[in-house]
Design a protein around this motif. Sequence first.
Motif, PDB file in Angstrom:
ATOM      1  N   LEU A  35      34.753 -10.154  21.030  1.00  0.00           N
ATOM      2  CA  LEU A  35      34.905 -10.462  22.219  1.00  0.00           C
ATOM      3  C   LEU A  35      35.885 -11.982  22.295  1.00  0.00           C
ATOM      4  CD1 LEU A  35      33.702 -10.787  25.412  1.00  0.00           C
ATOM      5  CD2 LEU A  35      32.227 -12.470  24.163  1.00  0.00           C
ATOM      6  N   ALA A  39      39.630 -11.743  24.353  1.00  0.00           N
ATOM      7  CA  ALA A  39      40.601 -12.661  25.731  1.00  0.00           C
ATOM      8  C   ALA A  39      41.552 -13.575  25.182  1.00  0.00           C
ATOM      9  CB  ALA A  39      38.875 -13.842  25.721  1.00  0.00           C
ATOM     10  N   HIS A  81      25.336 -14.704  50.725  1.00  0.00           N
ATOM     11  CA  HIS A  81      24.781 -15.380  49.620  1.00  0.00           C
ATOM     12  C   HIS A  81      23.667 -15.355  49.692  1.00  0.00           C
ATOM     13  CE1 HIS A  81      24.544 -18.261  46.632  1.00  0.00           C
ATOM     14  NE2 HIS A  81      25.533 -18.055  46.017  1.00  0.00           N
ATOM     15  N   ALA A 254      32.629   0.052  34.480  1.00  0.00           N
ATOM     16  CA  ALA A 254      32.869  -0.550  33.622  1.00  0.00           C
ATOM     17  C   ALA A 254      34.283   0.009  33.034  1.00  0.00           C
ATOM     18  CB  ALA A 254      31.777  -0.922  32.342  1.00  0.00           C
ATOM     19  N   ALA A 257      36.485  -1.654  36.138  1.00  0.00           N
ATOM     20  CA  ALA A 257      36.418  -3.658  35.912  1.00  0.00           C
ATOM     21  C   ALA A 257      37.271  -3.474  34.492  1.00  0.00           C
ATOM     22  CB  ALA A 257      35.335  -4.076  35.725  1.00  0.00           C
ATOM     23  N   ALA A 258      37.227  -2.996  33.884  1.00  0.00           N
ATOM     24  CA  ALA A 258      38.067  -3.549  32.587  1.00  0.00           C
ATOM     25  C   ALA A 258      39.090  -3.022  32.635  1.00  0.00           C
ATOM     26  CB  ALA A 258      37.168  -2.801  31.473  1.00  0.00           C
ATOM     27  N   ALA A 261      40.757  -5.740  34.737  1.00  0.00           N
ATOM     28  CA  ALA A 261      41.205  -6.580  34.306  1.00  0.00           C
ATOM     29  C   ALA A 261      42.598  -7.192  33.595  1.00  0.00           C
ATOM     30  CB  ALA A 261      39.966  -7.256  33.137  1.00  0.00           C
ATOM     31  N   ARG A 265      45.868  -9.082  34.180  1.00  0.00           N
ATOM     32  CA  ARG A 265      46.213 -10.268  33.013  1.00  0.00           C
ATOM     33  C   ARG A 265      47.592 -10.951  33.719  1.00  0.00           C
ATOM     34  NH1 ARG A 265      44.960  -8.747  27.659  1.00  0.00           N
ATOM     35  NH2 ARG A 265      42.804  -8.593  28.425  1.00  0.00           N
ATOM     36  N   ALA A 271      40.526 -11.352  38.032  1.00  0.00           N
ATOM     37  CA  ALA A 271      40.091 -10.292  37.471  1.00  0.00           C
ATOM     38  C   ALA A 271      38.962 -10.246  38.412  1.00  0.00           C
ATOM     39  CB  ALA A 271      39.927 -10.350  36.237  1.00  0.00           C
ATOM     40  N   ARG A 275      37.752  -6.892  40.946  1.00  0.00           N
ATOM     41  CA  ARG A 275      36.651  -6.400  40.477  1.00  0.00           C
ATOM     42  C   ARG A 275      35.935  -6.378  41.503  1.00  0.00           C
ATOM     43  NH1 ARG A 275      32.026  -9.799  38.781  1.00  0.00           N
ATOM     44  NH2 ARG A 275      30.738  -7.862  37.757  1.00  0.00           N
ATOM     45  N   ARG A 276      36.178  -7.540  42.627  1.00  0.00           N
ATOM     46  CA  ARG A 276      34.943  -6.745  43.303  1.00  0.00           C
ATOM     47  C   ARG A 276      35.331  -6.010  44.876  1.00  0.00           C
ATOM     48  NH1 ARG A 276      35.295 -12.864  43.233  1.00  0.00           N
ATOM     49  NH2 ARG A 276      36.820 -12.985  44.173  1.00  0.00           N
TER      50      ARG A 276
ATOM     51  N   LEU B 117      28.888  -6.549  30.688  1.00  0.00           N
ATOM     52  CA  LEU B 117      30.170  -6.497  30.575  1.00  0.00           C
ATOM     53  C   LEU B 117      30.566  -7.100  29.771  1.00  0.00           C
ATOM     54  CD1 LEU B 117      31.251  -5.257  34.565  1.00  0.00           C
ATOM     55  CD2 LEU B 117      30.412  -3.366  32.241  1.00  0.00           C
ATOM     56  N   ARG B 118      32.443  -6.856  29.504  1.00  0.00           N
ATOM     57  CA  ARG B 118      33.048  -7.960  28.877  1.00  0.00           C
ATOM     58  C   ARG B 118      33.317  -9.314  29.548  1.00  0.00           C
ATOM     59  NH1 ARG B 118      37.839  -8.853  27.569  1.00  0.00           N
ATOM     60  NH2 ARG B 118      39.041  -7.224  29.064  1.00  0.00           N
ATOM     61  N   ILE B 119      33.567  -9.263  30.980  1.00  0.00           N
ATOM     62  CA  ILE B 119      33.733  -9.894  31.489  1.00  0.00           C
ATOM     63  C   ILE B 119      32.958 -10.961  31.784  1.00  0.00           C
ATOM     64  CG2 ILE B 119      35.182 -10.498  34.130  1.00  0.00           C
ATOM     65  CD1 ILE B 119      35.961  -7.907  34.007  1.00  0.00           C
ATOM     66  N   LEU B 122      32.122 -12.862  28.623  1.00  0.00           N
ATOM     67  CA  LEU B 122      33.451 -13.946  28.618  1.00  0.00           C
ATOM     68  C   LEU B 122      33.142 -15.060  29.251  1.00  0.00           C
ATOM     69  CD1 LEU B 122      36.949 -11.942  28.159  1.00  0.00           C
ATOM     70  CD2 LEU B 122      35.792 -13.663  26.266  1.00  0.00           C
TER      71      LEU B 122
END
Lengths: 389, 338
Positions: A35, A39, A81, A254, A257-258, A261, A265, A271, A275-276, B117-119, B122
């Motif tokens: 992990l 990153a 929110h 997933a 999203a990955a 990301a 970068r 990210a 992602r949103r 998730l990985r994000i 982290l």
Amino acid sequence: MTAHPLPTPSPGAMPAMPAVKETLWHGVVTQNLALVLSAAPQRPASAPAALAPARVRRLKPWLGAVLAVGLSLLPRPTGVHPFPTVAPPQSSVLSSGDLLAAAEVTIGPASWLAGDAIAAFQAAPESATSALSDTAARSPARLPIAALLGLSFRTLVIDPGHGGKDSGAVGPSGLREKDLVLDIAQRLRARLLQRDGYRVLLTRTQDVKMTLKQRVAFANAAGADLFISLHFNTLPQEHINLVETYYFGTEVDAVAAALVAQENRGSEFAAGDFRRVLARLGDTFKREESRALAHSLHQALLAAVGAHDPTRLDAGVKTAPFMVLLGLEAPSVLLEISCLSHPAEERRLADSAYREQLAAALERGLLAYLAPNAAPPVRERYWPSHALR
Amino acid sequence: MSVPNAEPLYLGIDLGTSRSVIAASNGVEAEVLSIVGWPKDFVAQRALGGREVLFGAEALEHRLAVELYRPLDNGVLRDGTPQDQRAVAALIAHLIALSQPEGRPLRVAVGVPAECLRINKLALRNAVALHAEKVVLVAEPFAVAYGLGALLHAIVVDIGAGTVDFCVMHGTMPGERELRSLLTAGNAIDRQLYELLRERIPEASLTLEMARQFKETYGFVGPNDHPIKVRLPVAGRLVTYDIAAELERACTHIVPPIVETLIDLIAAADPEYQESLRHNILLAGGGSQLRGLAAALTREMERFEPCSFRCVPEPIRAGARGALALIRDIPESFFSQL
């Protein structure tokens, strides 16, 4: 709740516990190292220009096109929110005076339970996605995203629930859910194949057990445009017969999203922003189409079951992240057609003519959804106002 | 002058959507609602004794004077906005402060949802790493299993507010096939109950928080032969209602997804050990305290194969304690790699 002692494995048959634990320690550290390393900032590659095209090629073409169109079509995030979104003070450093003494903090009996007056507490939706659906419910007839993007539905996958050793619900006289849903699925498929343009597949055509993963894998591999899972309900209250329908709930893809990301970068965007956006676009499409499909099928089933049982209840259309719906890429619904535990309903289900009527109702509901001028969905409903017992 | 204690302090943290728990190697344990509140203005701050931030039940108690944040959603950072990041950072700092670290270097294990998730991992890791010398993240149900020593042929079902997490233990690190997360959990019950009561009693003033209170106080699954009466405000007066039917309906609707997931997990396991798994299913998390849940799951699973369910002792703290046990057990030589 009584705590029971946990069973201890017999030493001879099982690996020694210290060895097991050491394996687990290695695993924990290895996973966390991976992990952390994933990153870490990318070192400059010898041919950085060659890397970028490779990453772009991995992006599915349809996803790129949908992104381009969808970004221009998405409404502004409502920024919903649960609580007012006033930014907190810049400094969040705690002073010693802010700290509470170490203590178990629990909620005492609420004042309304003791009979005191209640201060209003804002009951906002828990998530932006819930707010999105509330907005959709209140707004006038929406343009389906599928229609906007020119998407068609050709491959329909019908999933007869349970099978094999898994009978599902069993009625009072012994009718089994697995047999009924397979029969109705085959009837529905036969009806749909008489119409041009549809490829209709069943996750199982025999009395065999299929895991949820296998069903999802089958549908995704087949390129399902729609997925309908058929089930029958069973309730301890035998006098109740009801129709209820579930559709896909909220999730984040997933893989997307990955991938996003990685793509972002080093760019100006975080990210999280993409992602949103991706999550909202993918969620919106699948959720809205699943919702529309669910309502259309639900109304058709209500009419069909209600024609024979005026006392049948409308349990409504709900969201639920059932595993069989969670992994699917296509709009998907799970139908609890009626209650097998209701003796009269079971007797009707034993009649092939009634099962054919149910298949016809499903066909009508499906075609009503697939038609370009399908009516907008009605607001979800739950239990009616009268008590169950 | 006393010499600062250089011996590491080990912490196990369960950051939950509804509640966060910390267990420390110095014997301190604390449980806090996952709520952060900043005073709305200087008047509110003065009324709160000059404090800049409140946490947990105290923030909820003063909710009219503070801006409330629930920084976690489904067990991970909600949306990742700057406000949420500040809120989770403040919550983590508060939890660590409750453990009375006294300047000692910290080694922390944090439980995360099974399919995090990985994000998100982290983001959580970075938030904790601001305070800790060493940080490891582990799947929450795995932490529960480790703390209980249920490492062989066991399934842990951790029923929280945001997620229900599953972990199958076979004596090795659980992989993707052994870990699952469902989003139909405690919060979904609250929302369902809220909608059902609003549908039936539209004239009552009802909030989601009230629905949660009803669930935690009276929630049950399965047969019930006595009324459950609560008093709800209606136009300023309190009126008594029997909400047993709505409670049962709301609490029961998490049963089918749990059953389906268990069936899938057991079916995917090595066939020689499926029988062992079926009779070694452990329920943890706040949701496991729903009256009748274990019996209801047993009944539902009997249609598939007979299974045995057990509730772990102190289910809300099992995750943090398991994470603590894990971080304490990891040898020093392993830490040098992190």
